[in-house]
Design an enzyme around this catalytic site. Structure first.
Site, PDB file in Angstrom:
ATOM      1  N   TYR A  11       0.825  -1.211   0.000  1.00 56.99           N
ATOM      2  CA  TYR A  11       0.000   0.000   0.000  1.00 56.99           C
ATOM      3  C   TYR A  11       0.859   1.261   0.000  1.00 56.99           C
ATOM      4  CZ  TYR A  11      -4.251  -2.655   0.739  1.00 56.99           C
ATOM      5  OH  TYR A  11      -5.310  -3.515   0.576  1.00 56.99           O
ATOM      6  N   VAL A  86       8.756  -2.595   3.726  1.00 54.28           N
ATOM      7  CA  VAL A  86       8.223  -3.933   4.007  1.00 54.28           C
ATOM      8  C   VAL A  86       7.348  -3.885   5.261  1.00 54.28           C
ATOM      9  CG1 VAL A  86      10.227  -5.038   2.937  1.00 54.28           C
ATOM     10  CG2 VAL A  86      10.230  -4.621   5.398  1.00 54.28           C
ATOM     11  N   PRO A  89       5.114  -5.807  11.328  1.00 51.98           N
ATOM     12  CA  PRO A  89       3.969  -6.203  12.165  1.00 51.98           C
ATOM     13  C   PRO A  89       4.263  -6.145  13.653  1.00 51.98           C
ATOM     14  CG  PRO A  89       4.893  -8.100  10.981  1.00 51.98           C
ATOM     15  CD  PRO A  89       5.727  -6.922  10.615  1.00 51.98           C
ATOM     16  N   THR A 128       7.190   2.179   8.793  1.00 54.99           N
ATOM     17  CA  THR A 128       7.145   2.789  10.122  1.00 54.99           C
ATOM     18  C   THR A 128       7.891   1.863  11.077  1.00 54.99           C
ATOM     19  OG1 THR A 128       5.013   3.714   9.561  1.00 54.99           O
ATOM     20  CG2 THR A 128       5.595   3.662  11.902  1.00 54.99           C
ATOM     21  N   LEU A 217       5.638   7.902  14.586  1.00 46.45           N
ATOM     22  CA  LEU A 217       4.828   7.243  15.624  1.00 46.45           C
ATOM     23  C   LEU A 217       3.964   8.278  16.338  1.00 46.45           C
ATOM     24  CD1 LEU A 217       7.379   4.750  17.254  1.00 46.45           C
ATOM     25  CD2 LEU A 217       5.667   4.279  15.501  1.00 46.45           C
ATOM     26  N   ALA A 218       4.551   9.446  16.612  1.00 48.02           N
ATOM     27  CA  ALA A 218       3.813  10.487  17.332  1.00 48.02           C
ATOM     28  C   ALA A 218       2.627  10.978  16.505  1.00 48.02           C
ATOM     29  CB  ALA A 218       4.743  11.656  17.656  1.00 48.02           C
ATOM     30  N   ALA A 219       2.828  11.174  15.196  1.00 43.02           N
ATOM     31  CA  ALA A 219       1.732  11.690  14.351  1.00 43.02           C
ATOM     32  C   ALA A 219       0.555  10.705  14.365  1.00 43.02           C
ATOM     33  CB  ALA A 219       2.230  11.911  12.926  1.00 43.02           C
ATOM     34  N   ASN A 220       0.839   9.420  14.197  1.00 46.03           N
ATOM     35  CA  ASN A 220      -0.264   8.444  14.203  1.00 46.03           C
ATOM     36  C   ASN A 220      -0.926   8.379  15.572  1.00 46.03           C
ATOM     37  OD1 ASN A 220      -0.191   7.812  11.550  1.00 46.03           O
ATOM     38  ND2 ASN A 220       0.643   5.755  11.783  1.00 46.03           N
ATOM     39  N   CYS A 272      -2.237   0.623  10.765  1.00 46.86           N
ATOM     40  CA  CYS A 272      -1.151   1.283  11.497  1.00 46.86           C
ATOM     41  C   CYS A 272      -1.471   1.875  12.864  1.00 46.86           C
ATOM     42  CB  CYS A 272      -0.538   2.355  10.613  1.00 46.86           C
ATOM     43  SG  CYS A 272       0.278   1.618   9.190  1.00 46.86           S
TER      44      CYS A 272
HETATM   45  P1  NAD Z   1       2.038  -4.177   2.837  1.00 42.28           P
HETATM   46  O1  NAD Z   1       1.888  -5.410   3.610  1.00 42.28           O
HETATM   47  O2  NAD Z   1       0.945  -3.733   1.929  1.00 42.28           O
HETATM   48  O3  NAD Z   1       3.366  -4.287   1.919  1.00 42.28           O
HETATM   49  C1  NAD Z   1       4.580  -4.772   2.356  1.00 42.28           C
HETATM   50  C2  NAD Z   1       5.179  -5.640   1.246  1.00 42.28           C
HETATM   51  O4  NAD Z   1       6.521  -5.990   1.600  1.00 42.28           O
HETATM   52  C3  NAD Z   1       4.437  -6.968   1.027  1.00 42.28           C
HETATM   53  O5  NAD Z   1       3.972  -7.030  -0.305  1.00 42.28           O
HETATM   54  C4  NAD Z   1       5.503  -8.039   1.309  1.00 42.28           C
HETATM   55  O6  NAD Z   1       5.391  -9.182   0.473  1.00 42.28           O
HETATM   56  C5  NAD Z   1       6.790  -7.277   1.053  1.00 42.28           C
HETATM   57  N1  NAD Z   1       7.979  -7.841   1.691  1.00 42.28           N
HETATM   58  C6  NAD Z   1       8.129  -8.228   2.982  1.00 42.28           C
HETATM   59  N2  NAD Z   1       9.400  -8.652   3.198  1.00 42.28           N
HETATM   60  C7  NAD Z   1      10.053  -8.513   2.015  1.00 42.28           C
HETATM   61  C8  NAD Z   1      11.394  -8.757   1.595  1.00 42.28           C
HETATM   62  N3  NAD Z   1      12.315  -9.226   2.451  1.00 42.28           N
HETATM   63  N4  NAD Z   1      11.728  -8.533   0.297  1.00 42.28           N
HETATM   64  C9  NAD Z   1      10.795  -8.060  -0.579  1.00 42.28           C
HETATM   65  N5  NAD Z   1       9.527  -7.789  -0.223  1.00 42.28           N
HETATM   66  C10 NAD Z   1       9.147  -8.003   1.049  1.00 42.28           C
HETATM   67  O7  NAD Z   1       2.383  -3.016   3.866  1.00 42.28           O
HETATM   68  P2  NAD Z   1       2.153  -1.435   3.702  1.00 42.28           P
HETATM   69  O8  NAD Z   1       0.760  -1.074   4.097  1.00 42.28           O
HETATM   70  O9  NAD Z   1       2.666  -1.005   2.375  1.00 42.28           O
HETATM   71  O10 NAD Z   1       3.081  -0.898   4.860  1.00 42.28           O
HETATM   72  C11 NAD Z   1       4.487  -0.968   4.759  1.00 42.28           C
HETATM   73  C12 NAD Z   1       5.081  -0.119   5.862  1.00 42.28           C
HETATM   74  O11 NAD Z   1       4.651   1.246   5.702  1.00 42.28           O
HETATM   75  C13 NAD Z   1       4.644  -0.516   7.271  1.00 42.28           C
HETATM   76  O12 NAD Z   1       5.737  -0.307   8.143  1.00 42.28           O
HETATM   77  C14 NAD Z   1       3.539   0.462   7.602  1.00 42.28           C
HETATM   78  O13 NAD Z   1       3.473   0.692   8.989  1.00 42.28           O
HETATM   79  C15 NAD Z   1       4.003   1.719   6.890  1.00 42.28           C
HETATM   80  N6  NAD Z   1       2.921   2.638   6.489  1.00 42.28           N
HETATM   81  C16 NAD Z   1       1.748   2.172   5.957  1.00 42.28           C
HETATM   82  C17 NAD Z   1       0.765   3.074   5.531  1.00 42.28           C
HETATM   83  C18 NAD Z   1      -0.526   2.596   4.928  1.00 42.28           C
HETATM   84  O14 NAD Z   1      -1.407   3.431   4.680  1.00 42.28           O
HETATM   85  N7  NAD Z   1      -0.729   1.334   4.668  1.00 42.28           N
HETATM   86  C19 NAD Z   1       0.994   4.458   5.606  1.00 42.28           C
HETATM   87  C20 NAD Z   1       2.206   4.902   6.134  1.00 42.28           C
HETATM   88  C21 NAD Z   1       3.160   3.988   6.573  1.00 42.28           C
HETATM   89  C1  UGA Z   2      -3.453   6.835   8.854  1.00 46.31           C
HETATM   90  C2  UGA Z   2      -2.944   8.287   8.901  1.00 46.31           C
HETATM   91  O1  UGA Z   2      -4.040   9.170   8.625  1.00 46.31           O
HETATM   92  C3  UGA Z   2      -1.836   8.483   7.863  1.00 46.31           C
HETATM   93  O2  UGA Z   2      -1.309   9.805   7.998  1.00 46.31           O
HETATM   94  C4  UGA Z   2      -0.729   7.464   8.111  1.00 46.31           C
HETATM   95  O3  UGA Z   2       0.283   7.582   7.124  1.00 46.31           O
HETATM   96  C5  UGA Z   2      -1.306   6.066   8.060  1.00 46.31           C
HETATM   97  O4  UGA Z   2      -2.364   5.951   9.056  1.00 46.31           O
HETATM   98  C6  UGA Z   2      -0.310   4.991   8.391  1.00 46.31           C
HETATM   99  O5  UGA Z   2       0.709   5.239   8.997  1.00 46.31           O
HETATM  100  O6  UGA Z   2      -0.667   3.866   8.027  1.00 46.31           O
HETATM  101  P1  UGA Z   2      -5.117   5.452   7.323  1.00 46.31           P
HETATM  102  O7  UGA Z   2      -5.051   4.452   8.426  1.00 46.31           O
HETATM  103  O8  UGA Z   2      -4.886   4.992   5.935  1.00 46.31           O
HETATM  104  O9  UGA Z   2      -4.060   6.631   7.596  1.00 46.31           O
HETATM  105  O10 UGA Z   2      -6.548   6.167   7.340  1.00 46.31           O
HETATM  106  P2  UGA Z   2      -7.214   7.300   8.268  1.00 46.31           P
HETATM  107  O11 UGA Z   2      -7.938   8.228   7.399  1.00 46.31           O
HETATM  108  O12 UGA Z   2      -6.251   7.889   9.206  1.00 46.31           O
HETATM  109  O13 UGA Z   2      -8.298   6.470   9.092  1.00 46.31           O
HETATM  110  C7  UGA Z   2      -7.911   5.546  10.089  1.00 46.31           C
HETATM  111  C8  UGA Z   2      -9.146   5.045  10.815  1.00 46.31           C
HETATM  112  O14 UGA Z   2      -9.711   6.076  11.633  1.00 46.31           O
HETATM  113  C9  UGA Z   2     -10.273   4.587   9.881  1.00 46.31           C
HETATM  114  O15 UGA Z   2     -10.881   3.434  10.407  1.00 46.31           O
HETATM  115  C10 UGA Z   2     -11.236   5.759   9.902  1.00 46.31           C
HETATM  116  O16 UGA Z   2     -12.549   5.396   9.593  1.00 46.31           O
HETATM  117  C11 UGA Z   2     -11.094   6.217  11.338  1.00 46.31           C
HETATM  118  N1  UGA Z   2     -11.488   7.629  11.552  1.00 46.31           N
HETATM  119  C12 UGA Z   2     -10.816   8.629  10.925  1.00 46.31           C
HETATM  120  C13 UGA Z   2     -12.517   7.931  12.423  1.00 46.31           C
HETATM  121  O17 UGA Z   2     -13.127   7.024  13.030  1.00 46.31           O
HETATM  122  N2  UGA Z   2     -12.853   9.243  12.628  1.00 46.31           N
HETATM  123  C14 UGA Z   2     -12.200  10.261  12.010  1.00 46.31           C
HETATM  124  O18 UGA Z   2     -12.562  11.436  12.242  1.00 46.31           O
HETATM  125  C15 UGA Z   2     -11.154   9.942  11.129  1.00 46.31           C
END
Ligand code: NAD
Ligand code: UGA
Length: 480
Positions: A11, A86, A89, A128, A217-220, A272
């Site tokens: 993602y 990557v 978890p 993260t 971590l603080a922002a989330n 997250c």
């Molecule tokens: P995700 O599970 O969608 O993607 C991670 C990918 O990494 C998977 O496809 C997995 O197969 C791959 N992978 C794992 N180990 C590997 C390796 N050794 N070599 C190659 N590929 C490998 O996860 P994500 O949602 O993209 O999140 C990734 C990181 O970003 C996490 O730390 C998450 O906390 C952070 N993050 C996520 C979001 C979000 O909105 N999803 C936003 C900000 C930060």
């Molecule tokens: C969140 C942060 O907004 C991103 O900045 C960050 O990068 C990301 O986490 C991450 O580190 O993964 P995300 O989880 O994709 O993004 O979506 P949000 O819009 O933050 O919603 C999170 C959850 O809170 C959802 O279940 C949403 O429905 C809920 N939510 C959100 C509420 O219940 N009320 C609100 O007012 C806003």
């Protein structure tokens, strides 16, 4: 030509790299992953994730300066900048289980980079991670460096799902942390130049490594804390006759507070918020700060309370039992405009209802039966491991059917629950739905999307989070 490789096509890795490729035609971007299925999907017409605007960006660059590949080692060895995005978890066993971040995938990526590198590289933490992870990664890389210079940067991602492309096009800020040495500063500048192709430089913040890691971590934690704050108020609103939407509007008008992230809900979900707060709690505990740890723990406790409270409202309204009753679940994704179900509150609500022997009929426009069955049968935290490491065929949950429209889901149902705020749920023909449901017909709105008065006029008994209670519910306990 600068070459970028991103390990992890998820993602974050997929959309961020697609946008870098679009905005920087002079940079070659390769996104690599160990999951063959994921990479095949990125190379197909059906991308592995649903994200508004993503298809257009990928189509514009794929085959030009953007590629998706499973040949991880080749692309890493050729790259000047390696992003690591990557999974990180929550640990499921051993020291820190249930709280600490599991850095297995990160460590194996770092060891692989050290193994295959033949030239100097900037390694960017995009995942993260706990504060001080960069130090551990630096040690792995430098102890295996064979004379190659590695600079570690922290560049956490702040995109939210459902709005990822607009967040990436127009970020509030880009954060880059690095070592305060001449080499560290040069690496920061190199990465800043990439973002400067489209992000105004005053929005690119440069800090030391630990500030960047902790800021993420603080922002989330701050965002999640706002939701738990308003959700705690929603319980008090129900007890007093106040309306949580009016309260959050009035509170949010204070410019020091602001209106965003004040929507009461059945609880926050997503991959997250919970993971990152647990991680923050663990770091506080490890640093001898139990008071700080307990403060943040409470954000998660209120979130769990909100989900339990919702289930209990349903059961107590329906004569204290849902056994054998059909309940329609509208929405399963953790928020609208995504097909992502990681830590969605729908999982806990559905499990709660199944625990009381309800029969569920679930509809979500972006989530299929296979995913819902996996989610309802998987153990806590198992979801955040690469797909190929998840249980292949978990036992399917009986008493759950997944259907493809809201009218089928609600036909002959005793109650309906709205668990995701999809726009289409506001526009449903609720008279038609009412006519086809068992009576009394109940609506439990976990996202405050329906017009409560209109539905009451149709004849529904309506519960909407934090809104003045229906007479039916007034004398029933919120938590039984
Ligand atoms: P995700 O599970 O969608 O993607 C991670 C990918 O990494 C998977 O496809 C997995 O197969 C791959 N992978 C794992 N180990 C590997 C390796 N050794 N070599 C190659 N590929 C490998 O996860 P994500 O949602 O993209 O999140 C990734 C990181 O970003 C996490 O730390 C998450 O906390 C952070 N993050 C996520 C979001 C979000 O909105 N999803 C936003 C900000 C930060
Ligand atoms: C969140 C942060 O907004 C991103 O900045 C960050 O990068 C990301 O986490 C991450 O580190 O993964 P995300 O989880 O994709 O993004 O979506 P949000 O819009 O933050 O919603 C999170 C959850 O809170 C959802 O279940 C949403 O429905 C809920 N939510 C959100 C509420 O219940 N009320 C609100 O007012 C806003």
């Amino acid at each position: 030509m600068v070459k970028i490789c991103c390990i992890g096509a998820g993602y974050v890795g997929g959309p961020t790299m697609a946008v870098i490729a679009l905005k920087c035609p002079n940079i070659q971007v390769a996104v690599v992953d160990i999951s063959v299925a994921r990479i095949n999907a990125w190379n197909s017409d059906t991308l592995p994730i649903y994200e508004p605007g993503l298809d257009e960006v990928v189509k514009k660059c794929r085959g030009k300066n953007l590629s998706f590949s499973t040949d991880v080692e080749k692309h890493v060895s050729e790259a000047d900048i390696v992003f690591v995005s990557v999974n990180t978890p929550t640990k499921t066993q051993g020291l820190g289980a249930g709280k600490a971040a599991d850095l297995t995938y990160w460590e194996s990526a770092a060891r692989m980079i050290a193994d295959v590198a033949k030239s100097n590289k900037i390694v960017v933490e995009k995942s993260t991670v706990p504060v001080k992870t960069a130090e551990a990664i630096e040690k792995i890389l430098t102890h295996n460096s064979k004379g190659i210079n590695f600079q570690i940067l922290s560049n956490p991602e702040f995109l939210a799902e459902g709005t990822a492309i607009s967040d990436l096009f127009n970020p509030d800020r880009v954060l880059i942390g690095g070592r305060e040495t001449p080499e560290g500063k040069k690496a920061i500048e190199t990465l800043r130049d990439v973002y400067a192709h489209w992000v105004p430089v005053d929005r690119i913040i440069c800090t030391n490594l630990w500030s960047a890691e902790l800021s993420k971590l603080a922002a989330n934690a701050f965002l999640a804390q706002r939701i738990s704050s308003v959700n705690s108020m929603s319980a008090l609103c129900e007890a007093t006759g106040a309306d949580v939407s009016q309260v959050s509007h009035a509170v949010g008008k204070d410019t020091r507070i602001g209106p965003k992230f004040l929507n009461a809900s059945v609880g926050f979900g997503g991959s997250c918020f919970q993971k990152d707060i647990l991680n923050l709690v663990y770091i506080c505990e490890c640093n001898g700060l139990p008071e700080v740890a307990n403060y943040w723990k409470q954000v998660i406790k209120v979130n769990d309370y909100q989900k339990t409270r919702f289930v209990n409202r349903i059961v107590s309204s329906m004569f204290n039992t849902v056994s054998g009753k059909k309940i329609a679940i509208l929405g399963f994704a953790f928020k609208k405009d995504t097909g992502d179900t990681r830590e969605t509150p729908a999982i806990d609500v559905c499990k709660g209802l199944i625990g009381d022997k309800a029969k569920l009929s679930i509809y979500d426009p972006q989530v299929n039966q296979d995913q819902i069955q996996r989610d309802l049968s998987m153990k806590k935290f198992d979801w955040d491991h690469p797909v190929h490491l998840q249980p292949m065929s978990p036992t399917s949950v009986t008493d759950v059917s997944v259907v493809w429209d809201a009218y089928t889901a609600t036909k002959d149902a005793h109650g309906l629950c709205i668990l995701t705020e999809w726009d289409e749920f506001q526009k449903l023909d609720y008279q038609k739905i009412f006519d086809n449901m068992q009576k009394p017909a109940f609506v439990f709105d976990g996202r405050n999307v329906v017009d409560v008065e209109k539905l009451r006029k149709i004849g529904f008994i309506v519960y909407s989070i934090g809104k003045p209670l229906d007479d039916w519910l007034k004398d029933m306990p919120a938590v039984v």
